[in-house]
Scaffold this active site. Structure first.
Site, mmCIF file in Angstrom:
data_model
loop_
_atom_site.group_PDB
_atom_site.id
_atom_site.type_symbol
_atom_site.label_atom_id
_atom_site.label_comp_id
_atom_site.label_asym_id
_atom_site.label_seq_id
_atom_site.Cartn_x
_atom_site.Cartn_y
_atom_site.Cartn_z
ATOM 1 N N SER A 124 0.562 -0.154 11.437
ATOM 2 C CA SER A 124 -0.645 -0.802 10.932
ATOM 3 C C SER A 124 -1.065 -0.179 9.595
ATOM 4 O O SER A 124 -1.189 1.037 9.479
ATOM 5 C CB SER A 124 -1.755 -0.647 11.969
ATOM 6 O OG SER A 124 -2.905 -1.237 11.501
ATOM 7 N N GLY A 125 -1.260 -1.004 8.602
ATOM 8 C CA GLY A 125 -1.685 -0.516 7.284
ATOM 9 C C GLY A 125 -0.528 -0.204 6.359
ATOM 10 O O GLY A 125 -0.737 0.265 5.238
ATOM 11 N N THR A 129 1.408 -7.451 5.659
ATOM 12 C CA THR A 129 0.764 -8.708 5.277
ATOM 13 C C THR A 129 0.826 -8.896 3.766
ATOM 14 O O THR A 129 1.092 -9.993 3.271
ATOM 15 C CB THR A 129 -0.691 -8.726 5.780
ATOM 16 O OG1 THR A 129 -0.647 -8.494 7.187
ATOM 17 C CG2 THR A 129 -1.371 -10.026 5.503
ATOM 18 N N ASN A 174 -6.740 0.227 8.941
ATOM 19 C CA ASN A 174 -6.543 -0.753 7.888
ATOM 20 C C ASN A 174 -7.802 -1.609 7.749
ATOM 21 O O ASN A 174 -8.306 -2.134 8.743
ATOM 22 C CB ASN A 174 -5.330 -1.627 8.272
ATOM 23 C CG ASN A 174 -4.994 -2.636 7.209
ATOM 24 O OD1 ASN A 174 -5.669 -2.746 6.189
ATOM 25 N ND2 ASN A 174 -3.939 -3.385 7.447
ATOM 26 N N SER A 177 -6.829 -5.440 8.853
ATOM 27 C CA SER A 177 -5.732 -5.369 9.823
ATOM 28 C C SER A 177 -5.535 -6.727 10.518
ATOM 29 O O SER A 177 -6.497 -7.355 10.965
ATOM 30 C CB SER A 177 -6.056 -4.303 10.857
ATOM 31 O OG SER A 177 -4.994 -4.177 11.740
ATOM 32 N N SER A 178 -4.270 -7.168 10.596
ATOM 33 C CA SER A 178 -3.993 -8.439 11.280
ATOM 34 C C SER A 178 -4.113 -8.197 12.778
ATOM 35 O O SER A 178 -3.414 -7.361 13.314
ATOM 36 C CB SER A 178 -2.568 -8.897 10.983
ATOM 37 O OG SER A 178 -2.270 -8.724 9.638
ATOM 38 N N GLY A 401 1.514 -4.118 13.499
ATOM 39 C CA GLY A 401 2.385 -2.942 13.502
ATOM 40 C C GLY A 401 2.134 -2.053 14.716
ATOM 41 O O GLY A 401 1.128 -2.205 15.415
ATOM 42 N N GLU A 403 0.886 0.733 17.002
ATOM 43 C CA GLU A 403 -0.499 1.192 16.927
ATOM 44 C C GLU A 403 -0.782 2.247 17.990
ATOM 45 O O GLU A 403 -0.474 2.028 19.162
ATOM 46 C CB GLU A 403 -1.399 -0.026 17.155
ATOM 47 C CG GLU A 403 -2.790 0.137 16.703
ATOM 48 C CD GLU A 403 -3.510 -1.218 16.658
ATOM 49 O OE1 GLU A 403 -3.785 -1.714 15.569
ATOM 50 O OE2 GLU A 403 -3.788 -1.769 17.734
HETATM 51 N N1 LIG Z 1 2.082 -3.826 -2.510
HETATM 52 C C1 LIG Z 1 0.841 -3.443 -2.434
HETATM 53 N N2 LIG Z 1 0.108 -3.276 -3.544
HETATM 54 C C2 LIG Z 1 -1.167 -2.848 -3.490
HETATM 55 N N3 LIG Z 1 -1.820 -2.578 -2.328
HETATM 56 C C3 LIG Z 1 -1.169 -2.734 -1.194
HETATM 57 C C4 LIG Z 1 0.201 -3.190 -1.150
HETATM 58 N N4 LIG Z 1 0.585 -3.250 0.127
HETATM 59 C C5 LIG Z 1 -0.489 -2.876 0.872
HETATM 60 N N5 LIG Z 1 -1.536 -2.586 0.101
HETATM 61 C C6 LIG Z 1 -2.878 -2.123 0.542
HETATM 62 O O1 LIG Z 1 -2.799 -1.711 1.887
HETATM 63 C C7 LIG Z 1 -3.700 -2.451 2.711
HETATM 64 C C8 LIG Z 1 -3.071 -2.688 4.069
HETATM 65 O O2 LIG Z 1 -1.963 -3.536 3.940
HETATM 66 P P1 LIG Z 1 -1.647 -4.692 4.978
HETATM 67 O O3 LIG Z 1 -2.876 -5.374 5.391
HETATM 68 O O4 LIG Z 1 -0.567 -5.503 4.401
HETATM 69 O O5 LIG Z 1 -1.104 -3.830 6.207
HETATM 70 P P2 LIG Z 1 -0.363 -4.350 7.512
HETATM 71 O O6 LIG Z 1 0.927 -3.632 7.583
HETATM 72 O O7 LIG Z 1 -0.336 -5.810 7.520
HETATM 73 O O8 LIG Z 1 -1.273 -3.765 8.672
HETATM 74 P P3 LIG Z 1 -1.662 -4.410 10.085
HETATM 75 O O9 LIG Z 1 -0.521 -4.205 11.008
HETATM 76 O O10 LIG Z 1 -2.864 -3.628 10.495
HETATM 77 O O11 LIG Z 1 -1.991 -5.828 9.837
HETATM 78 C C9 LIG Z 1 -3.973 -3.726 1.945
HETATM 79 O O12 LIG Z 1 -5.245 -4.238 2.245
HETATM 80 C C10 LIG Z 1 -3.904 -3.248 0.483
HETATM 81 O O13 LIG Z 1 -5.124 -2.665 0.127
HETATM 82 MG MG LIG Z 2 -1.256 -7.255 8.588
#
Ligand SMILES: Nc1ncnc2c1ncn2[C@@H]1O[C@H](COP(=O)(O)OP(=O)(O)OP(=O)(O)O)[C@@H](O)[C@H]1O
Ligand SMILES: [Mg+2]
Length: 1048
Positions: A124-125, A129, A174, A177-178, A401, A403
């Site tokens: 997660s994070g 996404t 996050n 977070s999705s 992800g 968790e």
């Molecule tokens: N390529 C990137 N460039 C800039 N910031 C990023 C990038 N990837 C991730 N982030 C930052 O990290 C944060 C978390 O990323 P994201 O929401 O994609 O995580 P996730 O893996 O989908 O987590 P979860 O499993 O909780 O949904 C985003 O809100 C953004 O601020």
């Molecule tokens: Mg996500």
């Protein structure tokens, strides 16, 4: 053809030279871990990541797998120019990027015509996404498109903020977070234009609607609405801006987050909704968040103080009847031995009924929203594209992800199980399949050991023995079950499993960190303690029946779609939540297995969400559980590149005079001749049974460079020789290459003219066929009244086919629908058979669905209809009202009376007014029906017993009053004469009495008056007249005068 500077003979030195050459292409570290000198060292791996991360180089390859480290800051690498840089360029020739992977996948889909999928994983994070959004944006910008498809591209992109608003939330890990899993298919037509899409959603974390851990929030949409919704909207919904006023929104104590602008996000969502579907905002779309918020609004402030006005607004939003909802929230309906009982809920039970309703409303509305988005992404006019069957898809998987929280519950169990399955798929498709491929190709190979997490997947999902099966069993088992009994059952069944521990099973050290209510799973990604509290409830995921029934009646468009009537009628128990999730994961695995996968492995550099911070311990842990080292070792011990002989030969044959322009021998010999000519060394490649394996990327680059250099020369050759000699494939080589303009034009003209000629021939053929068809059709029409003959056979077949096709689409949907398309003369008889058959089918289906209590209800209604239809004025009003099992509660019947009746159980009771036979004085009584007799009761005393066998008849007036007379035998001295009664449920009472007494034919409906026996020989008369209001009084001539209201 040989490349320079590679005059080395032993394998190690070859690699060294090659790696240093390639390293020069990278700015910092190595851009492909395969090139890492010390590829067995985890420290070197992490150091390479760190060095690149420090320079904002967040992407690195392991062969074809992309490793991405979350930068936690905006980088200037996602511009349109950057997209153009990566478009159509070979994977290894340019620095690693998510766009390179997207482009490579897209081209693989187009050239190999095989469906692809991109699997994005990480905790997660870690940036899953964000990565999926970047891929989608890349396709929207770089793929060929037209006006129509631009709308679709917009919809694809705009679906993200909407789904994120409803399905994402701030968690400790996050801020966005999705909280649901998402798999999205993007569909491309034969030209590579995106033409449609489809989303599958997985297990939304509904519990968040009513509870959030400290530091976390509810789903974004609630805060967005309060912060961004305009004043009028909030007034209409009776909402206040301050989220602190809403208990559901402040359980985590952080309604505002500095990094999130709810106001702006609300605007984005409101802008996106009409793009997805123009109607969605104007009608249902707005109601959607509103009704959900409405639901939470109900629980504003303290438990008791919800204002009348707010109540009204909430009920309006839910579109349900207030008293019915109140009843359903405070009472439970049980069916025991066929009898329905209603019992009140205590405070805690009522609270959890309320929470269950809020969760169900939110969860189902979310699914509705996904359906709506899918409708808008659906490729509607596939007919416009002649090669529609040539479409291919690229799937994008962005799922929650791995968790580990302070307290992990059912949701984390499902999320982590899902990650186990994805890891399994990764092992299947990369580690295991790679090694298997070497085996099948007969390539010498040293096996690389890796941890196979199948054992954990089995522990969770195995039939009858796995944790999910045990959980289901415990939910369904009769008798006392609870979360603790589930834990005990787990200990009995899987207690000896090496990946399962509980407090009881643990040794001293571990025992301290696993509490008595927890079980611990040793996941591939680490150990997680799950608290069993709530597991059974969440797995049952049941909304009590009363609430379901109330919601089914909702006149809100969305909710009536979400809560279907069939659900209440259908007695089949729905699948448990964990099993549903397991099955949907199985299906997902099948989908993914059927496609060519690419991987993005996301890594989170620190827990503080800070840019520039690289926490080595955290990264090492992820590198370990993502299996990146094993992945590298397999890749490294193997070959960087492999291609089927025919593909390799086809591409590089211009580089060798013996293979150019055509090789007529065996493919393997052709490839062998080619690589010998190119000067490949023995350690650089191996020939398998059907593929060539090239060990180092550099070897391939050099070959590619040579081909590039050779193209102008071959172009000239082609231009000045006979073009007809070469296949289109030969020309294709030159597309996208910088050759001299003249050669290029020549080639383009040849291709163009060939292509245009082919298109014109195709068009002419289609026209000819169309003209022939029209001719046959017209002829058939002229001869349509003749016997079936060659002249009209096409036309008549077409008419029949059209009728049947039309019929299939317009079959009546309910037994009451008597419509039926008019058949052509030749199908009249068949149509009649089909109509009857279909009707019979619908009737059978309908009857099968009818539950016993409804059957009983219906039988009574049928009898009522036989007796009263067109006979009594008040009958039509009674049709829509259900007959109840009894109109008296058990407590309303005096105990003494029940004792007196002894073994004769009261089957039905109702309050009636009895009129004295002489003075017509009204007296309140209870009329109780048993199986063999009826009694009239005055509080504790049975005043009159009426044996069904002795009952002479039942008389009822024809107007809308409730009078009825039970006629008793006159010769019986014990009987006091006929009973003159009044009841507001006269149709129900008389029907039930007549059915129980088996005397339905004894019911008389008298239009003007009823005669009855007062005592032996003496007679009384009831006169019925119509008037303005109901009145029963003694009239002239000593008759009882009943004035009935006019109903219509
Ligand atoms: N390529 C990137 N460039 C800039 N910031 C990023 C990038 N990837 C991730 N982030 C930052 O990290 C944060 C978390 O990323 P994201 O929401 O994609 O995580 P996730 O893996 O989908 O987590 P979860 O499993 O909780 O949904 C985003 O809100 C953004 O601020
Ligand atoms: Mg996500």
């Amino acid at each position: 053809m040989r490349y320079q500077g590679r005059e080395v003979d032993i394998e190690g030195r070859v690699r060294l030279v090659m790696e240093s050459a390639l390293t020069a292409r990278d700015r910092v570290g190595v851009q492909d871990f395969v090139l890492l000198e010390n590829y067995n060292s985890e420290a070197a791996f992490i150091e390479n990541l760190r060095r690149r991360f420090r320079e904002n180089l967040i992407y690195t390859y392991i062969g074809s797998v992309l490793v991405s480290v979350n930068p936690y800051k905006e980088l200037e690498i996602y511009s349109k120019q950057q997209m153009e840089r990566y478009r159509g360029v070979s994977f290894y020739e340019i620095s690693p990027h998510i766009y390179a992977l997207s482009d490579n996948t897209y081209r693989a889909m187009r050239t190999e015509r095989k469906d692809q999928c991109i699997l994005i994983s990480g905790e997660s994070g870690a940036g899953k996404t964000e990565a999926s959004k970047k891929i989608l944006l890349y396709y929207a910008v770089t793929c060929p498109t037209n006006d129509h498809m631009a709308i679709l591209g917009d919809r694809l992109l705009q679906s993200n903020p909407v789904l994120e608003a409803f399905g994402n939330a701030k968690t400790l890990r996050n801020d966005n977070s999705s909280r649901f899993g998402k798999y999205m298919d993007v569909q491309f037509d034969f030209r590579g234009t995106p033409v449609g899409g489809h989303i599958l959603n997985y297990l939304l974390e509904k519990s968040r609607v009513v509870h959030q851990n400290h530091g976390e929030r509810n789903f974004h949409i609630f805060y967005q609405l309060l912060d961004g919704g305009d004043d009028d909207l909030l007034i209409t919904l009776d909402l206040e801006r301050n989220p602190q006023n809403y208990r559901y929104l402040v359980k985590g104590n952080c309604p505002r987050v500095s990094s999130i602008s709810d106001k702006n996000n609300w605007k984005v969502v409101m802008k996106a909704l009409p793009v997805i579907d123009p109607d969605i905002k104007s009608c249902e779309g707005q109601n959607c968040p509103i009704s959900i918020t409405g639901c939470s609004d109900m629980h504003k402030h303290s438990q008791n103080s919800i204002t009348e006005n707010r109540c009204v607004v909430v009920l309006q939003l839910l579109g349900v009847d207030g008293s019915a909802l109140r009843e359903a929230l405070t009472h439970k309906k049980l069916t025991a031995k066929g009898e329905e009982m209603i019992s009140p809920l205590n405070y805690e039970q009522a609270v959890s009924a309320r929470d269950a309703l809020a969760k169900a409303v939110y969860g189902r509305t979310f699914t509705w929203l996904v359906e709506k988005i899918n409708q808008s992404l659906h490729w509607k006019d596939s007919t416009k594209f002649p090669f529609s069957k040539d479409s291919s898809v690229i799937g994008l998987l962005d799922i929650y992800g791995f968790e580990v929280l302070q307290q992990n519950s059912f949701e984390q169990f499902c999320i982590n199980y899902c990650n186990e399955k994805l890891q399994q798929l990764f092992i299947e498709l990369t580690l295991r399949s790679e090694q298997e491929e070497y085996e099948t190709e007969g390539i010498a190979w040293e096996t690389v050991q890796y941890f196979d997490n199948k054992i954990i997947c089995d522990l969770i999902e195995e039939k009858h023995k796995g944790i999910i099966s045990i959980l289901d069993e415990e939910c369904l088992r009769p008798g006392e079950t609870c979360d603790v009994s589930f834990l005990e059952k787990l200990e009995d069944t899987v207690g000896s499993h090496p990946h399962f521990i509980t407090h009881k099973l643990a040794n001293g050290k571990t025992r301290r960190v696993v509490s008595r209510e927890e079980f611990r799973l040793l996941h591939y990604a680490g150990e997680v303690n799950y608290n069993v509290n709530g597991f059974l409830d969440k797995n049952n995921d049941l909304l009590n029946r009363n609430l379901k029934e109330v919601m089914c009646q909702s006149d809100n468009q969305i909710l009536s779609h979400c809560f279907r009537r069939e659900e209440v009628i259908d007695q089949k128990r729905p699948e448990m939540a964990a099993t549903q999730f397991k099955n949907s994961l199985m299906k997902l695995m099948e989908i993914l297995m059927s496609k060519e996968p690419s991987y993005v492995r996301c890594i989170k550099p620190n827990d503080a969400k800070q840019p520039g911070r690289f926490d080595e311990v955290l990264v090492r842990h992820q590198v370990k559980y993502l299996g990146l080292m094993e992945n590298l070792r397999v890749r490294r011990a193997g070959f960087a590149y492999r291609r089927r002989f025919e593909a390799f030969l086809q591409r590089y044959k211009p580089l060798c005079p013996e293979t150019w322009p055509n090789w007529h021998g065996r493919l393997v010999d052709g490839v062998s001749t080619l690589v010998n000519h190119l000067g490949y060394k023995a350690e650089e490649y191996k020939l398998g049974r059907s593929k060539i394996f090239i060990r180092f990327p550099k070897t391939l680059f050099t070959t590619e460079d040579a081909l590039e250099a050779k193209k102008p020369e071959i172009g000239n050759e082609l231009c000045y020789t006979n073009f007809g000699m070469f296949s289109l494939a030969e020309y294709k080589i030159f597309l996208g290459v910088n050759v001299c303009t003249c050669v290029f034009r020549c080639v383009v003209i040849v291709i163009q003219s060939g292509w245009r000629g082919m298109k014109a021939r195709r068009r002419a053929k289609r026209r000819r066929q169309a003209a022939e068809l029209i001719r046959r059709f017209i002829k058939g029409f002229i001869y349509r009244h003749e016997e079936y003959c060659p002249e009209n056979e096409y036309f008549l077949d077409h008419v029949r086919y059209s009728f049947l096709k039309n019929l299939r689409q317009n079959l009546p949907k309910s037994v009451l629908d008597k419509s039926w398309p008019t058949p052509p003369p030749s199908l009249v008889e068949a149509s009649e058979h089909l109509r009857r058959l279909h009707m019979r089918n619908m009737v059978i289906k309908y009857c099968r669905r009818v539950q016993p209590e409804w059957k009983k209800q219906m039988m009574q209604k049928v009898v009522a209809s036989e007796i009263f239809k067109d006979q009594k004025d008040s009958y039509p009003l009674s049709v829509g009202r259900l007959f109840l099992d009894s109109r008296l509660e058990r407590e309303q019947i005096n105990l003494k009376v029940i004792q007196t009746l002894g073994s004769d159980k009261v089957q039905y009771g109702v309050s009636v007014i009895k009129y004295d036979r002489r003075g017509f004085k009204p007296r309140p009584r209870q009329l109780l029906l048993t199986n063999t007799f009826a009694v009239l009761v005055d509080r504790t005393k049975i005043k009159q017993r009426i044996d069904y066998a002795a009952l002479r008849g039942i008389s009822v007036g024809s107007l809308s009053d409730g009078m009825f007379v039970l006629h008793m035998p006159t010769e019986d001295n014990k009987q006091k004469g006929d009973a003159v009664l009044h009841c507001s449920h006269v149709i129900e009472v008389v029907t039930k009495l007549a059915m129980m007494a088996n005397k339905t034919s004894y019911v008389n409906i008298n239009p003007g008056s009823i005669r009855f026996t007062v005592a032996r020989g003496k007679e009384g008369i009831i006169d019925f007249i119509r008037g303005s209001e109901l009145k029963v009084a003694k009239g002239k001539r000593g008759h009882l005068l009943v004035v009935s209201q006019r109903l219509f």
